[in-house]
Motif scaffolding. Structure first.
Motif, PDB file in Angstrom:
ATOM      1  N   THR A 131       1.348   6.287  -7.319  1.00 24.80           N
ATOM      2  CA  THR A 131       0.284   7.188  -7.761  1.00 24.80           C
ATOM      3  C   THR A 131       0.795   8.625  -7.832  1.00 24.80           C
ATOM      4  OG1 THR A 131      -1.454   5.746  -6.942  1.00 24.80           O
ATOM      5  CG2 THR A 131      -2.021   8.079  -7.190  1.00 24.80           C
ATOM      6  N   ARG A 143       2.308   1.674  -3.451  1.00 23.86           N
ATOM      7  CA  ARG A 143       1.285   2.115  -4.415  1.00 23.86           C
ATOM      8  C   ARG A 143       0.975   3.604  -4.251  1.00 23.86           C
ATOM      9  NH1 ARG A 143       2.175  -1.455  -8.037  1.00 23.86           N
ATOM     10  NH2 ARG A 143       1.875  -3.573  -7.308  1.00 23.86           N
ATOM     11  N   ARG A 144       1.004   4.120  -3.013  1.00 22.63           N
ATOM     12  CA  ARG A 144       0.788   5.560  -2.807  1.00 22.63           C
ATOM     13  C   ARG A 144       1.894   6.362  -3.503  1.00 22.63           C
ATOM     14  NH1 ARG A 144      -0.819   3.819   2.158  1.00 22.63           N
ATOM     15  NH2 ARG A 144       1.195   4.185   3.134  1.00 22.63           N
ATOM     16  N   ALA A 176       0.832  -1.212   0.000  1.00 24.55           N
ATOM     17  CA  ALA A 176       0.000   0.000   0.000  1.00 24.55           C
ATOM     18  C   ALA A 176       0.864   1.260   0.000  1.00 24.55           C
ATOM     19  CB  ALA A 176      -0.938   0.001   1.198  1.00 24.55           C
ATOM     20  N   ALA A 214      -7.383   5.985  -9.963  1.00 28.44           N
ATOM     21  CA  ALA A 214      -6.835   7.322 -10.229  1.00 28.44           C
ATOM     22  C   ALA A 214      -5.708   7.238 -11.250  1.00 28.44           C
ATOM     23  CB  ALA A 214      -6.340   7.967  -8.936  1.00 28.44           C
ATOM     24  N   ASN A 215      -4.873   6.212 -11.163  1.00 28.89           N
ATOM     25  CA  ASN A 215      -3.796   6.037 -12.137  1.00 28.89           C
ATOM     26  C   ASN A 215      -4.357   5.759 -13.530  1.00 28.89           C
ATOM     27  OD1 ASN A 215      -1.858   6.367 -10.153  1.00 28.89           O
ATOM     28  ND2 ASN A 215      -1.476   4.183  -9.922  1.00 28.89           N
ATOM     29  N   ARG A 216      -5.360   4.895 -13.584  1.00 29.52           N
ATOM     30  CA  ARG A 216      -5.951   4.568 -14.884  1.00 29.52           C
ATOM     31  C   ARG A 216      -6.528   5.825 -15.528  1.00 29.52           C
ATOM     32  NH1 ARG A 216      -8.122   0.318 -11.849  1.00 29.52           N
ATOM     33  NH2 ARG A 216     -10.281   0.939 -12.239  1.00 29.52           N
ATOM     34  N   ASP A 230      -4.974   1.141  -9.267  1.00 30.76           N
ATOM     35  CA  ASP A 230      -5.579   2.352  -8.714  1.00 30.76           C
ATOM     36  C   ASP A 230      -6.393   3.049  -9.811  1.00 30.76           C
ATOM     37  OD1 ASP A 230      -6.136   4.971  -7.803  1.00 30.76           O
ATOM     38  OD2 ASP A 230      -4.326   4.986  -6.577  1.00 30.76           O
TER      39      ASP A 230
END
Length: 178
Positions: free
Chosen positions: A65, A61-62, A58, A90-92, A88
């Motif tokens: 992003t 991943r933050r 996690a 948001a990334n997509r 995520d």
């Protein structure tokens, strides 16, 4: 989309060739190249397995992003993303809105061969890496396809051929946008 400012994002599972193809593509296009994983290592000063150990997936991943959002602002760059960046939403959305996404779809047995001696891939440090790669493919393939403007079948392509295919598609996109 303004093709001169559109970023090009490469997505796919670990070992699919995102960094190799991304570097070659950027060189041929005269664009800057970034690898989101390498950017995280550069900014933190520690290897990805250490980030996973200290912050968990996690935490990694933050950071991912944040890096992708910052790279999206560059404009006109080629970015190789980490294999899990698509997890995520948001990334997509960020990738799709700021550029063109290319999914490098490579069969699991090839990925396994390419990654089997790489200790810098924390998700594969398990008893059965093939099963893990299959599970990752099942989870991520629909997400890669959801945002991809182009899917490259990497089962029989070398990196130069993949770059040539990408450039041919890019030229078509540029012609259509004028």
């Amino acid at each position: 989309m303004n093709t001169t400012q559109a970023n090009i994002y490469l997505v796919g599972l670990m070992g699919s060739g995102k960094t190799t193809i991304g570097r070659q593509l950027a060189r041929r296009m005269g664009r800057a190249f970034y690898d989101s994983d390498h950017e995280i290592v550069h900014r933190t000063g520690v290897r990805i397995p250490i980030i996973f150990e200290l912050e968990g997936e996690a935490g990694f991943r933050r950071r991912e992003t944040q890096v992708i959002a910052e790279l999206a602002q560059e404009g006109g760059v080629v970015v190789a993303t980490g294999g899990g960046a698509v997890l995520d939403p948001a990334n997509r959305a960020c990738m799709k809105e700021s550029g063109w996404v290319i999914y490098l779809d490579v069969p699991t047995h090839i990925l396994l061969e390419r990654t089997r001696h790489d200790t810098n891939r924390p998700l594969l440090q398990v008893a059965d890496p093939a099963a893990k790669l299959n599970a990752l493919r099942t989870e991520r393939d629909p997400l890669y396809r959801e945002i991809a403007g182009l899917v490259i079948d990497g089962s029989r392509l070398n990196s130069q051929t993949a770059v040539s295919k990408i450039l041919a598609e890019w030229e078509k996109r540029c012609e259509l946008s004028t």
